[in-house]
Write an enzyme that holds these catalytic residues in place. Structure first.
Site, PDB file in Angstrom:
ATOM      1  N   SER A 181      -7.216  -3.925   1.361  1.00 30.84           N
ATOM      2  CA  SER A 181      -7.397  -2.690   2.120  1.00 30.84           C
ATOM      3  C   SER A 181      -7.113  -2.974   3.589  1.00 30.84           C
ATOM      4  O   SER A 181      -7.162  -4.128   4.032  1.00 30.84           O
ATOM      5  CB  SER A 181      -8.821  -2.160   1.954  1.00 30.84           C
ATOM      6  OG  SER A 181      -9.747  -3.028   2.596  1.00 30.84           O
ATOM      7  N   ARG A 195       0.840  -1.200   0.000  1.00 30.82           N
ATOM      8  CA  ARG A 195       0.000   0.000   0.000  1.00 30.82           C
ATOM      9  C   ARG A 195       0.872   1.246   0.000  1.00 30.82           C
ATOM     10  O   ARG A 195       0.587   2.221  -0.703  1.00 30.82           O
ATOM     11  CB  ARG A 195      -0.943   0.004   1.218  1.00 30.82           C
ATOM     12  CG  ARG A 195      -2.032  -1.055   1.143  1.00 30.82           C
ATOM     13  CD  ARG A 195      -3.212  -0.724   2.058  1.00 30.82           C
ATOM     14  NE  ARG A 195      -2.920  -0.921   3.470  1.00 30.82           N
ATOM     15  CZ  ARG A 195      -3.102  -2.064   4.121  1.00 30.82           C
ATOM     16  NH1 ARG A 195      -3.529  -3.138   3.481  1.00 30.82           N
ATOM     17  NH2 ARG A 195      -2.854  -2.142   5.403  1.00 30.82           N
ATOM     18  N   GLU A 250     -10.080  -4.711   5.158  1.00 24.62           N
ATOM     19  CA  GLU A 250     -10.148  -6.148   4.867  1.00 24.62           C
ATOM     20  C   GLU A 250      -9.170  -6.925   5.745  1.00 24.62           C
ATOM     21  O   GLU A 250      -9.498  -7.992   6.272  1.00 24.62           O
ATOM     22  CB  GLU A 250      -9.830  -6.401   3.398  1.00 24.62           C
ATOM     23  CG  GLU A 250     -10.903  -5.961   2.430  1.00 24.62           C
ATOM     24  CD  GLU A 250     -10.486  -6.160   0.990  1.00 24.62           C
ATOM     25  OE1 GLU A 250     -11.276  -6.729   0.217  1.00 24.62           O
ATOM     26  OE2 GLU A 250      -9.355  -5.757   0.627  1.00 24.62           O
ATOM     27  N   GLU A 251      -7.977  -6.402   5.881  1.00 27.32           N
ATOM     28  CA  GLU A 251      -6.957  -7.068   6.692  1.00 27.32           C
ATOM     29  C   GLU A 251      -7.442  -7.243   8.129  1.00 27.32           C
ATOM     30  O   GLU A 251      -7.301  -8.323   8.726  1.00 27.32           O
ATOM     31  CB  GLU A 251      -5.673  -6.242   6.655  1.00 27.32           C
ATOM     32  CG  GLU A 251      -4.461  -6.954   7.210  1.00 27.32           C
ATOM     33  CD  GLU A 251      -3.186  -6.130   7.058  1.00 27.32           C
ATOM     34  OE1 GLU A 251      -2.144  -6.583   7.568  1.00 27.32           O
ATOM     35  OE2 GLU A 251      -3.227  -5.045   6.445  1.00 27.32           O
ATOM     36  N   GLY A 252      -8.035  -6.200   8.694  1.00 29.33           N
ATOM     37  CA  GLY A 252      -8.543  -6.285  10.058  1.00 29.33           C
ATOM     38  C   GLY A 252      -9.722  -7.221  10.180  1.00 29.33           C
ATOM     39  O   GLY A 252      -9.791  -8.041  11.101  1.00 29.33           O
TER      40      GLY A 252
END
Length: 498
Positions: free
Chosen positions: A171, A136, A174-176
């Site tokens: 994003s 990112r 999404e990761e979290g």
């Protein structure tokens, strides 16, 4: 004597040939039922399906192989980690200047994957690559370089005999969210509808906090809301990702704060007494997290030495957070909405590795004990620290004082964990043999392995059904025998006509 035997045969129904046939048939039926039941319920060799996820993080890439029972309808069998391989070298974002190498470094681990998945399953095995905060940041700095890196890893992965599903940039949300899914899926909280566990993820370039709160319905800060319907239960999840607040980028920001005036030397409280090294200004400020703060007219390098003071290090770390602005009812930092933390939390990735170094993961230590442990370590002279930890690479060892201080300050000052709620955090590496992290949740989502509704199931398990049927049949046979025997006795008592 012969007349007596004949009379006994006539009076006793067991001597009648048709009764013997019935009883014998019943016994044979019972034996057949038992044999069929035993054979039917013998353990069979399990067949599996597989999935592969590459976690392309900021500091390194890890390849995970997951497997689940192939016989389950709609692939709803429990997925478990079967193998993992850490790719040698830094994360793929580090190869911006030579993107072809980002693909080449994956080969060794992918060859291991080939060996750990049966050849007949290769073509049906999906392979996903998810890139996180490191990519990112590269995308922010140089989007064309980011595209070249993705192209290189895709070309390499397509040479393997799997079903490559593409590489994409996840994003922070999404990761979290997928990290939260992984933790609760592995702990069997989703399928059983239990109270969920929050997820705390700390990487090299970003950090995520995700949990279900009774006071959060998504209306106050919709951008931090993710809704899931899993196994027939609805979950309204609060999640936020802070880019640049992973431990490696946070260290850059801490050094940037101390070098804003461009001094030729600094004494850093987050490094051990006796530590000293020359560092380049250009290297320190080449990240988007700090590039706009580079001091003008600074020398090419600066002398970086340590003081080893935990309290002063905390003061430096606190400068990374902005607590002065909040337009919501509650905030964590930098004006970001966050409801009050509640319930249990699982903290993984760099949280676990850092606390494990300090031997603070085996039980729930009081917050004051944790701070005292880190403070003692920071105050230990650098030469002594190296002697006490001969098996730890120096590039990691040198950063533990800052990492420990940053971790505790992030949890308490930024996320607002108190001395009481801190005890609800468990630092975890694996849950039932699988690594905690976003990768399993990501694969479960892409393969639709967690249904929105609970899968339909018969009232009884198959083994229970067979056992009940067997018992009923046995009872019927016994009753039949008793009826026949009773009928024979009644016939024998009838007066014979002479």
């Amino acid at each position: 004597m012969s007349e007596q035997r004949a009379d006994m045969k006539e009076k006793n129904p067991w001597y009648k040939s048709w009764t013997v046939v019935i009883v014998g048939s019943a016994l044979i039926a019972i034996i057949a039922l038992v044999v069929v039941t035993v054979v039917q319920n013998m353990p069979l060799q399990q067949k599996y399906k597989y999935g592969v996820v590459l976690d392309a993080g900021s500091s390194h890439t890890t390849v995970f192989v997951y497997a689940w029972p192939a016989e389950k309808d709609n692939d709803t069998g429990r997925a478990e980690q079967k193998h993992s391989c850490t790719v040698k070298g830094p994360g793929i974002s580090s190869y911006a200047a030579m993107p072809w190498k980002a693909g080449q470094v994956l080969r060794e681990c992918m060859l291991e994957v080939e060996k750990n998945i049966p050849k007949k399953r290769h073509a049906q095995t999906p392979v996903y690559l998810g890139a996180t905060a490191g990519m990112r940041l590269l995308n922010m700095r140089n989007s064309s370089a980011s595209e070249e890196v993705f192209r290189a890893v895709s070309e390499t992965l397509q040479t393997f005999p799997f079903s490559y599903q593409g590489a994409r940039l996840l994003s922070g949300q999404e990761e979290g969210a997928f990290g939260w899914v992984t933790v609760n899926y592995l702990d069997d909280r989703l399928k059983q509808g239990l109270k969920t566990t929050g997820a705390l993820d700390l990487g090299g370039a970003s950090t995520q906090i995700s949990f279900v709160s009774k006071t959060f319905d998504g209306t106050e800060s919709p951008g931090n809301s993710v809704t899931f319907r899993l196994y027939g239960n609805d979950y309204n999840l609060y999640t936020h990702s802070f880019l640049c607040y992973g431990k490696d980028q946070a260290l850059r920001m801490a050094l940037a704060h101390q070098t804003q005036s461009g001094p030729p030397r600094i004494k850093d409280p987050c490094f051990h007494p006796g530590y000293a090294e020359m560092k380049d200004y250009s290297t320190l400020y080449d990240s988007p997290c700090v590039s706009d703060r580079k001091p003008q007219g600074a020398p090419a390098s600066f002398h970086h030495s340590g003081l080893g003071n935990f309290q002063q290090c905390q003061d430096v770390v606190r400068t990374l957070f902005n607590f002065s602005q909040c337009k919501y009812s509650h905030c964590s930092f930098n004006g970001v909405y966050q409801p009050t933390v509640e319930g249990l939390f699982g903290a993984f990735s760099a949280y676990y590795y850092t606390m494990n170094f300090f031997n603070l993961t085996t039980t729930s230590f009081p917050l004051d004990t944790v701070k005292e442990t880190i403070a003692r370590f920071c105050a230990t002279p650098w030469q002594e620290v190296k002697q006490q930890n001969p098996g730890t690479k120096l590039k990691y060892l040198v950063g533990y004082c800052f990492a420990g201080t940053y971790l505790i300050t992030l949890l308490t000052d930024a996320y607002n964990f108190t001395s009481e709620s801190y005890s609800n955090i468990t630092f975890i590496h694996k849950i039932k043999g699988s690594d905690a992290g976003w990768t399993l949740g990501y694969m479960l989502n892409l393969t639709n392995m967690i249904p929105a509704e609970s899968p339909a199931a018969p009232p009884l398990p198959y083994a229970g059904y067979v056992a009940i049927v067997t018992i009923i049949v046995v009872l019927l046979v016994v009753l039949l025998v008793l009826i026949v025997r009773g009928f024979g006795l009644s016939c024998s008592k009838r007066p014979r006509v002479v």
